[in-house]
Write an enzyme that holds these catalytic residues in place. Structure first.
Site, PDB file in Angstrom:
ATOM      1  N   SER A   1       0.802  -1.225   0.000  1.00 51.66           N
ATOM      2  CA  SER A   1       0.000   0.000   0.000  1.00 51.66           C
ATOM      3  C   SER A   1       0.836   1.277   0.000  1.00 51.66           C
ATOM      4  CB  SER A   1      -0.959   0.015   1.186  1.00 51.66           C
ATOM      5  OG  SER A   1      -0.251   0.218   2.390  1.00 51.66           O
TER       6      SER A   1
ATOM      7  N   LYS B   1       0.720   4.903   6.656  1.00 54.85           N
ATOM      8  CA  LYS B   1       0.002   5.703   5.652  1.00 54.85           C
ATOM      9  C   LYS B   1       0.566   7.116   5.626  1.00 54.85           C
ATOM     10  CE  LYS B   1      -2.869   2.378   4.789  1.00 54.85           C
ATOM     11  NZ  LYS B   1      -2.493   1.488   3.731  1.00 54.85           N
TER      12      LYS B   1
END
Length: 189
Positions: free
Chosen positions: A52, A94
């Site tokens: 990701s 993230k």
């Protein structure tokens, strides 16, 4: 009779010496526990799992995390953070793309923060469009750098949404393996 007194004095010295040694070991143990506590709650090393955050981080990369400044500063656009998903039993890495009060929208694969396109340095893939989201108080909007649909479970997903600041575990400062810095988008302010 003098021998008896010497033996008693010698016994007292041995007792005092034993007590002193035990006290020193207790102090050392306490000091060691304090150091472990401080290290555990101020820095960390985390291994990236998944794709990701590509191309910034790859599966298996090792990153250095700093946990202290979360108590004194707020995340900013472009910071790479570690979010503790306590309910699910894992942490995620993230990039912060919005803070409290920001409006986030994705049009034609371009992320807009407060109606300005984010000049991103390192991303992969093109995101699906997303309607405007206003980041609530005490929350951050986070996304993986791999924007291809299905590659990152992040704030774009309505079931995840903006993350509460209380779930912020720390900030990624740099990659240890491979050694390197973390690119940030140009500041919009």
């Amino acid at each position: 009779m003098e021998n008896t007194v010497l033996k008693e004095d010698n016994y007292d010295i041995k007792q005092t010496s034993k007590k002193s040694a035990i006290l020193e070991w207790v102090k050392f143990g306490f000091f060691l526990l304090l150091i472990v506590f401080l290290i555990r709650h101020s820095i960390g090393i985390t291994t990236v799992s998944g794709f990701s955050m590509q191309p910034t981080f790859h599966d298996g990369n090792v990153v250095f995390e700093e946990k202290v400044s979360k108590y004194f500063t707020s995340p900013e656009l472009g910071d790479v953070v570690i979010i503790n998903k306590r309910e699910q039993g894992y942490k995620i890495i993230k990039r912060v793309l919005g803070v409290e009060g920001d409006t986030i929208e994705i049009k034609n694969g371009i992320v807009f923060v407060n109606q300005e396109a984010v000049p991103e340095v390192m991303t992969e893939g093109v995101s699906n469009d997303m309607a405007t989201v206003i980041v609530p108080e005490d929350h951050i909007f986070v996304m993986g750098d791999n924007r291809a649909p299905g590659e990152s479970i992040d704030s774009r997903d309505p079931s995840v949404g903006p993350m509460p600041l209380s779930s912020l575990d720390g900030y990624v400062l740099f990659s240890l393996n491979p050694l390197g810095s973390i690119p940030k988008p140009i500041n919009l302010n």
